[in-house]
Enzyme design. Structure first.
Site, PDB file in Angstrom:
ATOM      1  N   ASP A 112       3.530 -13.439  57.169  1.00  0.00           N
ATOM      2  CA  ASP A 112       4.965 -13.418  56.431  1.00  0.00           C
ATOM      3  C   ASP A 112       5.900 -12.852  57.291  1.00  0.00           C
ATOM      4  O   ASP A 112       5.607 -12.255  58.191  1.00  0.00           O
ATOM      5  CB  ASP A 112       4.816 -12.583  55.253  1.00  0.00           C
ATOM      6  CG  ASP A 112       4.078 -13.244  53.952  1.00  0.00           C
ATOM      7  OD1 ASP A 112       3.417 -14.302  54.217  1.00  0.00           O
ATOM      8  OD2 ASP A 112       4.269 -12.512  52.998  1.00  0.00           O
ATOM      9  N   ASP A 113       6.943 -13.197  56.959  1.00  0.00           N
ATOM     10  CA  ASP A 113       8.338 -12.600  57.627  1.00  0.00           C
ATOM     11  C   ASP A 113       8.810 -13.101  58.747  1.00  0.00           C
ATOM     12  O   ASP A 113       9.879 -12.608  59.560  1.00  0.00           O
ATOM     13  CB  ASP A 113       8.361 -11.105  57.621  1.00  0.00           C
ATOM     14  CG  ASP A 113       7.870 -10.527  56.130  1.00  0.00           C
ATOM     15  OD1 ASP A 113       8.304 -10.892  55.472  1.00  0.00           O
ATOM     16  OD2 ASP A 113       7.405  -9.372  56.381  1.00  0.00           O
TER      17      ASP A 113
ATOM     18  N   HIS B  91       9.753 -18.192  52.363  1.00  0.00           N
ATOM     19  CA  HIS B  91       9.466 -16.872  52.046  1.00  0.00           C
ATOM     20  C   HIS B  91      10.988 -16.172  51.593  1.00  0.00           C
ATOM     21  O   HIS B  91      11.170 -14.897  51.885  1.00  0.00           O
ATOM     22  CB  HIS B  91       8.925 -16.120  53.173  1.00  0.00           C
ATOM     23  CG  HIS B  91       8.216 -14.570  52.822  1.00  0.00           C
ATOM     24  ND1 HIS B  91       7.967 -14.406  51.392  1.00  0.00           N
ATOM     25  CD2 HIS B  91       8.338 -13.523  53.214  1.00  0.00           C
ATOM     26  CE1 HIS B  91       7.597 -13.018  51.653  1.00  0.00           C
ATOM     27  NE2 HIS B  91       7.965 -12.468  52.816  1.00  0.00           N
TER      28      HIS B  91
ATOM     29  N   HIS C 225      14.594 -12.088  52.187  1.00  0.00           N
ATOM     30  CA  HIS C 225      13.805 -11.248  51.739  1.00  0.00           C
ATOM     31  C   HIS C 225      14.408 -10.242  50.826  1.00  0.00           C
ATOM     32  O   HIS C 225      14.114  -9.199  50.749  1.00  0.00           O
ATOM     33  CB  HIS C 225      13.163 -10.349  53.100  1.00  0.00           C
ATOM     34  CG  HIS C 225      11.978  -9.739  52.837  1.00  0.00           C
ATOM     35  ND1 HIS C 225      11.635  -8.893  52.148  1.00  0.00           N
ATOM     36  CD2 HIS C 225      10.777 -10.710  53.174  1.00  0.00           C
ATOM     37  CE1 HIS C 225      10.064  -8.742  52.323  1.00  0.00           C
ATOM     38  NE2 HIS C 225       9.669  -9.679  52.590  1.00  0.00           N
TER      39      HIS C 225
ATOM     40  N   HIS D 262       1.277 -10.142  58.500  1.00  0.00           N
ATOM     41  CA  HIS D 262       2.655  -9.970  58.873  1.00  0.00           C
ATOM     42  C   HIS D 262       2.776 -10.406  60.480  1.00  0.00           C
ATOM     43  O   HIS D 262       2.107  -9.674  61.156  1.00  0.00           O
ATOM     44  CB  HIS D 262       3.285  -8.905  58.467  1.00  0.00           C
ATOM     45  CG  HIS D 262       3.434  -8.718  57.005  1.00  0.00           C
ATOM     46  ND1 HIS D 262       2.280  -7.912  56.431  1.00  0.00           N
ATOM     47  CD2 HIS D 262       4.216  -8.992  56.108  1.00  0.00           C
ATOM     48  CE1 HIS D 262       3.059  -8.096  55.004  1.00  0.00           C
ATOM     49  NE2 HIS D 262       3.874  -8.700  54.760  1.00  0.00           N
TER      50      HIS D 262
HETATM   51 ZN    ZN Z   1       7.760 -10.520  52.933  1.00  0.00          ZN
END
Ligand code: ZN
Length: 502
Positions: A315-316, A366, A370, A460
């Site tokens: 993620d991210d 995603h 955020h 991540h």
């Molecule tokens: Zn995230």
């Protein structure tokens, strides 16, 4: 005698309570200040990383030459923080930007602290700082930072700050760089009259804007919160600055054509030159996206129907330092994974996003910045999701079909809007806790202890320690007979479809 006996235990209880309460207060104070400290420390440590030899090479992957995106994410029980802002590694440019972000963060944490001390914190607060980036040339940028503080209630408060800088000259721009004698009354009057024109066309502005406050705020050009792009000159005003809270924060975008008479001639030349650069870049981008889409279609291989499958998810990102290392490890084990990317990161590192897709991994949504989707109105949720979808499709050549809401937070609206955009909501079954435990051994043991057949593992690709841990994780799980496939492939095997959550 009897009386004393009854009082004594009560006294002990009172003493104990006082002790507990003061311990809690000390913990809160220490906890939060060290938190704020961590934020600023981390900004420094990431920056130091970027001057490292290997990473200097990677910065060429960026969409904006000389600009990197700093990302800071934290999901705790009582609050969440999501901060994205650009930096250049040039102190003269970075410092005012970081100071602004730091002050916003401090204010947020202080408010939480005082709410908690007064026992007035039954909700999860959220701070979201994100950036709109406008490249004027390869060296000159306008960035508009927006900080949204949610502290319970119907609406949060938002603060906007615009910065304009020249990376080559290592400095922020002043109005004098762009306009001829901006300190003269005639320039001020011209801008004011353009703002009045905009106000006249908007009912809310007409009703709420206090012209006296507006004039006061415009008096000193040194205090102007202004931004410039090729087409517009924009003035920003925060909540309560020029009207009541109901007005919210306001920006007035004035067409540059209207200010032609005041623009420095060399600034006009800057624009002309850049038009050609922009066109050439766009063509190059389209060509690359097309190539990648084609090669991807040729690479698709059928998936086997039984076995020990695991879906690793990252993620991210994409992150210019960490993501390439993750890709390398995955390739070594012939593992495929799913990358839940942030629209902002994709915007900053499009070639890296394309590379992830090109290596056969799944690229998924995603959100753009955020933010906690459950705190947003329908329009904002739709915007977060749709812009990221468009980014991903433009850059990788294929549509995302999965959405992972930030912090795993969703409600009915989020589900509906995800569905309208053709996305299944994907959560996770194994949390590596890699955002908390920045230690490769802990990450390895957490993942390998919890992973089973059909697991979706949350990782991540913004933490170097996750990249450090991955080779061992892949090694251990491979030795146990696991194969690594994308979330969509896993869902297909599990016969899952629709909006989830899964
Ligand atoms: Zn995230």
């Amino acid at each position: 005698m009897y009386f004393i006996k009854r009082v004594k235990p009560l006294g002990w209880v009172a003493l104990l309570c006082t002790l507990i309460i003061s311990t809690v207060i000390i913990f809160l104070v220490v906890g939060h200040s060290s938190h704020a400290g961590k934020l600023s420390n981390k900004a420094t440590s990431i920056k130091t990383n970027f001057v490292h030899k290997d990473i200097t090479v990677n910065t060429e992957m960026g969409e904006y030459p000389g600009l990197q995106l700093h990302t800071e994410l934290k999901g705790l029980e009582d609050y969440t923080i999501s901060i994205n802002y650009p930096f250049t590694n040039l102190d003269t440019i970075d410092q005012p930007i970081e100071t602004w972000v730091h002050n916003q963060t401090e204010d947020f944490l202080e408010t939480i602290q005082s709410n908690e001390t007064s026992g007035d914190q039954p909700f999860r607060s959220h701070l979201n700082i994100h950036v709109e980036t406008n490249a004027i040339t390869d060296n000159i940028y306008n960035i508009v930072l927006n900080a949204y503080h949610y502290m319970g209630g119907a609406n949060g408060i938002s603060f906007t700050k615009s910065f304009n800088f020249n990376v080559e000259e290592e400095r922020h721009l002043t109005l004098e760089d762009i306009f001829i004698h901006p300190d003269n009354d005639s320039f001020n009057e011209k801008v004011m009259s353009e703002i009045h024109n905009i106000i006249a066309e908007n009912d809310d502005y007409n009703e709420f804007i206090d012209d006296e406050l507006l004039q006061d705020n415009m008096n000193s050009i040194k205090d102007w919160n202004w931004g410039i792009t090729k087409e517009k000159f924009t003035m920003y005003f925060n909540e309560y600055e020029i009207g009541p809270g109901a007005l919210g924060d306001v920006s007035f975008a004035i067409e540059m054509d209207q200010l032609d008479d005041y623009v420095q001639s060399d600034w006009l030349t800057t624009f002309e030159m850049d038009d050609e650069i922009a066109k050439r870049k766009q063509k190059e981008k389209e060509r690359k996206a097309k190539e990648k889409a084609e090669s991807q279609n040729n690479n698709s291989t059928p998936v086997e129907t039984d076995g020990k499958y695991i879906a690793l998810t990252f993620d991210d990102g994409p992150h210019p330092d960490v993501t390439p290392r993750i890709l390398e490890s995955l390739a070594q084990y012939d593992a495929k994974a799913t990358f839940f990317m942030l629209g902002l990161q994709v915007e900053y590192y499009p070639e890296l996003a394309a590379e992830v897709a090109n290596q056969g991994h799944e690229v998924a949504n995603h959100s753009h910045s955020h933010t906690d989707m459950t705190l947003l109105g329908n329009d904002q949720i739709a915007k977060e999701i749709a812009t990221t979808n468009a980014n991903i499709e433009n850059i990788t050549g294929s549509k995302s079909v999965l959405f992972r809401p930030p912090y795993g937070a969703y409600n009915e609206q989020v589900q509906n809007i995800a569905k309208q955009n053709g996305l299944s909501i994907i959560l996770w079954s194994v949390d590596s806790l890699d955002w908390k435990n920045r230690n490769k051994h802990t990450i390895h043991s957490t993942v390998t202890a919890n992973a089973t057949v059909g697991s979706t593992v949350l990782l991540h690709d913004i933490h170097p320690t996750t990249a450090d841990a991955l080779p061992e994780v892949l090694k251990t799980l491979s030795e146990q007979g696991y194969e690594f496939i994308t979330v969509s492939e896993l869902m297909e095997k599990q016969g899952k479809s629709g909006i989830g959550p899964f």
